[in-house]
Design an enzyme around this catalytic site. Structure first.
Site, PDB file in Angstrom:
ATOM      1  N   LYS A  69       0.616  -1.272  -0.009  1.00 51.96           N
ATOM      2  CA  LYS A  69       0.114  -0.392  -0.285  1.00 51.96           C
ATOM      3  C   LYS A  69       1.325   1.113  -0.181  1.00 51.96           C
ATOM      4  O   LYS A  69       0.329   2.256  -0.564  1.00 51.96           O
ATOM      5  CB  LYS A  69      -1.047  -0.039   1.478  1.00 51.96           C
ATOM      6  CG  LYS A  69      -1.705  -0.890   1.221  1.00 51.96           C
ATOM      7  CD  LYS A  69      -2.553  -1.311   2.496  1.00 51.96           C
ATOM      8  CE  LYS A  69      -1.989  -0.682   4.149  1.00 51.96           C
ATOM      9  NZ  LYS A  69      -1.965  -2.523   4.609  1.00 51.96           N
ATOM     10  N   ARG A  97      11.626  -0.659  12.133  1.00 55.18           N
ATOM     11  CA  ARG A  97      10.686  -0.242  12.351  1.00 55.18           C
ATOM     12  C   ARG A  97       9.981  -2.131  13.514  1.00 55.18           C
ATOM     13  O   ARG A  97      10.450  -2.939  13.403  1.00 55.18           O
ATOM     14  CB  ARG A  97       9.411  -0.279  11.184  1.00 55.18           C
ATOM     15  CG  ARG A  97       8.980   0.964  10.623  1.00 55.18           C
ATOM     16  CD  ARG A  97       7.594   0.726  10.373  1.00 55.18           C
ATOM     17  NE  ARG A  97       6.721  -0.100  10.253  1.00 55.18           N
ATOM     18  CZ  ARG A  97       5.799  -0.283   9.328  1.00 55.18           C
ATOM     19  NH1 ARG A  97       5.025   0.681   7.702  1.00 55.18           N
ATOM     20  NH2 ARG A  97       4.849  -0.964   9.394  1.00 55.18           N
ATOM     21  N   ARG A 133      -0.198  -9.016  13.509  1.00 49.53           N
ATOM     22  CA  ARG A 133      -0.561  -7.893  12.214  1.00 49.53           C
ATOM     23  C   ARG A 133      -1.350  -8.654  11.299  1.00 49.53           C
ATOM     24  O   ARG A 133      -2.222  -8.209  10.907  1.00 49.53           O
ATOM     25  CB  ARG A 133       0.519  -7.290  11.800  1.00 49.53           C
ATOM     26  CG  ARG A 133       1.359  -5.944  12.857  1.00 49.53           C
ATOM     27  CD  ARG A 133       2.715  -5.797  12.618  1.00 49.53           C
ATOM     28  NE  ARG A 133       2.427  -4.897  11.015  1.00 49.53           N
ATOM     29  CZ  ARG A 133       3.468  -5.060  10.227  1.00 49.53           C
ATOM     30  NH1 ARG A 133       4.542  -5.159  10.741  1.00 49.53           N
ATOM     31  NH2 ARG A 133       3.388  -3.652   9.006  1.00 49.53           N
TER      32      ARG A 133
HETATM   33  P1  B4P Z   1       4.784  -1.171   1.963  1.00 44.51           P
HETATM   34  O1  B4P Z   1       4.022  -0.473   0.507  1.00 44.51           O
HETATM   35  O2  B4P Z   1       5.553  -0.580   2.921  1.00 44.51           O
HETATM   36  O3  B4P Z   1       3.228  -1.577   2.839  1.00 44.51           O
HETATM   37  P2  B4P Z   1       2.106  -1.560   3.413  1.00 44.51           P
HETATM   38  O4  B4P Z   1       0.956  -2.646   2.871  1.00 44.51           O
HETATM   39  O5  B4P Z   1       2.379  -0.261   3.728  1.00 44.51           O
HETATM   40  O6  B4P Z   1       2.531  -1.534   5.325  1.00 44.51           O
HETATM   41  P3  B4P Z   1       1.621  -1.680   6.777  1.00 44.51           P
HETATM   42  O7  B4P Z   1       0.488  -2.231   6.388  1.00 44.51           O
HETATM   43  O8  B4P Z   1       2.832  -2.868   7.181  1.00 44.51           O
HETATM   44  O9  B4P Z   1       1.786  -0.161   7.496  1.00 44.51           O
HETATM   45  P4  B4P Z   1       1.072   0.634   8.016  1.00 44.51           P
HETATM   46  O10 B4P Z   1       2.328   1.747   7.936  1.00 44.51           O
HETATM   47  O11 B4P Z   1      -0.419   1.153   7.095  1.00 44.51           O
HETATM   48  O12 B4P Z   1       4.915  -2.633   1.543  1.00 44.51           O
HETATM   49  C1  B4P Z   1       5.989  -3.016   2.202  1.00 44.51           C
HETATM   50  C2  B4P Z   1       7.312  -3.980   2.037  1.00 44.51           C
HETATM   51  O13 B4P Z   1       6.821  -4.785   0.708  1.00 44.51           O
HETATM   52  C3  B4P Z   1       8.188  -3.013   1.892  1.00 44.51           C
HETATM   53  O14 B4P Z   1       9.693  -3.241   2.592  1.00 44.51           O
HETATM   54  C4  B4P Z   1       8.333  -2.741   0.926  1.00 44.51           C
HETATM   55  O15 B4P Z   1       9.703  -2.912   0.051  1.00 44.51           O
HETATM   56  C5  B4P Z   1       8.154  -4.185  -0.409  1.00 44.51           C
HETATM   57  N1  B4P Z   1       6.850  -4.184  -1.386  1.00 44.51           N
HETATM   58  C6  B4P Z   1       6.343  -3.587  -1.269  1.00 44.51           C
HETATM   59  N2  B4P Z   1       5.946  -3.479  -2.805  1.00 44.51           N
HETATM   60  C7  B4P Z   1       6.521  -5.174  -3.540  1.00 44.51           C
HETATM   61  C8  B4P Z   1       6.236  -6.301  -4.563  1.00 44.51           C
HETATM   62  N3  B4P Z   1       5.287  -6.107  -5.593  1.00 44.51           N
HETATM   63  N4  B4P Z   1       7.660  -6.804  -4.501  1.00 44.51           N
HETATM   64  C9  B4P Z   1       8.192  -6.975  -3.621  1.00 44.51           C
HETATM   65  N5  B4P Z   1       9.020  -6.351  -2.473  1.00 44.51           N
HETATM   66  C10 B4P Z   1       7.492  -5.584  -2.012  1.00 44.51           C
HETATM   67  O16 B4P Z   1       0.391   0.399   9.690  1.00 44.51           O
HETATM   68  C11 B4P Z   1       1.663  -0.023  10.486  1.00 44.51           C
HETATM   69  C12 B4P Z   1       0.663  -0.480  12.468  1.00 44.51           C
HETATM   70  O17 B4P Z   1      -0.214   1.526  12.248  1.00 44.51           O
HETATM   71  C13 B4P Z   1      -0.018  -1.182  11.495  1.00 44.51           C
HETATM   72  O18 B4P Z   1      -0.007  -2.715  12.240  1.00 44.51           O
HETATM   73  C14 B4P Z   1      -1.621  -0.244  12.820  1.00 44.51           C
HETATM   74  O19 B4P Z   1      -0.527  -0.980  14.289  1.00 44.51           O
HETATM   75  C15 B4P Z   1      -1.321   0.503  12.843  1.00 44.51           C
HETATM   76  N6  B4P Z   1      -2.534   1.867  12.183  1.00 44.51           N
HETATM   77  C16 B4P Z   1      -1.855   2.128  11.079  1.00 44.51           C
HETATM   78  N7  B4P Z   1      -3.116   2.708   9.876  1.00 44.51           N
HETATM   79  C17 B4P Z   1      -4.005   1.891  11.106  1.00 44.51           C
HETATM   80  C18 B4P Z   1      -5.572   2.166  11.544  1.00 44.51           C
HETATM   81  N8  B4P Z   1      -5.821   2.841   9.750  1.00 44.51           N
HETATM   82  N9  B4P Z   1      -6.496   1.905  12.594  1.00 44.51           N
HETATM   83  C19 B4P Z   1      -6.207   1.505  13.766  1.00 44.51           C
HETATM   84  N10 B4P Z   1      -4.585   0.967  13.448  1.00 44.51           N
HETATM   85  C20 B4P Z   1      -3.880   1.082  12.334  1.00 44.51           C
END
Ligand code: B4P
Length: 199
Positions: free
Chosen positions: A14, A134, A146
């Site tokens: 995302k 992180r 998670r």
């Molecule tokens: P990201 O792109 O960083 O993943 P994400 O889905 O955004 O991550 P996440 O859900 O953990 O984060 P958030 O900050 O929302 O990709 C992950 C990795 O994969 C990266 O290293 C990237 O380089 C790699 N990658 C991406 N695409 C790739 C591909 N095609 N091939 C290979 N590798 C790839 O949430 C963090 C925490 O915040 C939650 O656990 C929760 O505690 C809290 N939180 C956030 N929003 C909340 C809400 N609305 N309500 C309650 N808690 C919340």
């Protein structure tokens, strides 16, 4: 406005895809994860409360997150549209978002949901944990917690938007540019039918 939700389990890409999408479409990026990490870095009371949940792989309480979103919407009255990244994550957050947008005579155009296998999610997050600093990425049991939170509380958010026929599943495995192209194709189809977003 053209408002979009980028949805998917932790590690589905995302954050990665949001950066590229906002640059292509000029949308305002709202990532609740980034907002919460910024509160933690600034050691605010909200950040300290959030950290307790995030370090365990749990979701932060709805009222905290909804308050943050409400402020973010108010602070950006004149944008082309919002890209919501990592929000909503519970049915209550989805209902609150709809109400906040309704007050502004607005709504969600589409939810793009990234589909990635659990094995790949764990691998990506663990790999990021080697360099990101992180605290929720460098421990396999927190990563798995998670994913469990996602299944228990977040997956239902897609059902909520399915009732309004707003969900499109997109393959989230493959190269980053390939996935970006698939997302853009879905957005472009909808922008053609959305005069508000093309100006
Ligand atoms: P990201 O792109 O960083 O993943 P994400 O889905 O955004 O991550 P996440 O859900 O953990 O984060 P958030 O900050 O929302 O990709 C992950 C990795 O994969 C990266 O290293 C990237 O380089 C790699 N990658 C991406 N695409 C790739 C591909 N095609 N091939 C290979 N590798 C790839 O949430 C963090 C925490 O915040 C939650 O656990 C929760 O505690 C809290 N939180 C956030 N929003 C909340 C809400 N609305 N309500 C309650 N808690 C919340």
């Amino acid at each position: 406005m053209f408002n979009l939700i980028l949805f998917g389990p932790p590690g589905s890409g995302k954050g990665t895809q949001s950066e590229k999408l906002i640059s292509r479409y000029g949308l305002k990026h709202i990532s609740t994860g980034d907002l919460l990490r910024s509160e933690i870095a600034r050691m605010t009371p909200l950040g300290q409360e959030a950290k307790n949940f995030m370090d365990k792989g749990q979701l932060v309480p709805d009222e905290v997150v909804i308050g943050m979103i409400s402020s973010a919407l108010d602070e950006n009255p004149k944008v082309k549209g919002f890209l919501f990244d990592g929000f909503p994550r519970t049915a209550a957050q989805a209902e609150a978002l709809d109400k906040l947008l309704e007050l502004k005579q607005d709504s969600i155009a589409v939810m793009l949901a990234l589909d990635v296998s659990e094995e790949e999610l764990v691998m990506r997050l663990h790999k990021r944990g080697e360099t990101s600093g992180r605290s929720d990425d460098n421990n396999i049991s927190v990563i798995k917690a998670r994913i469990v939170e996602y299944h228990n509380k977040t997956a239902a958010v897609a059902d909520y938007y399915r009732n309004f026929d707003k969900v499109v599943m997109v393959n989230g495995e493959g190269s980053i540019p390939e996935i970006f192209n698939s997302l853009c194709a879905e957005i472009d189809k909808r922008l053609q039918n959305s005069p508000a977003a093309s100006n």
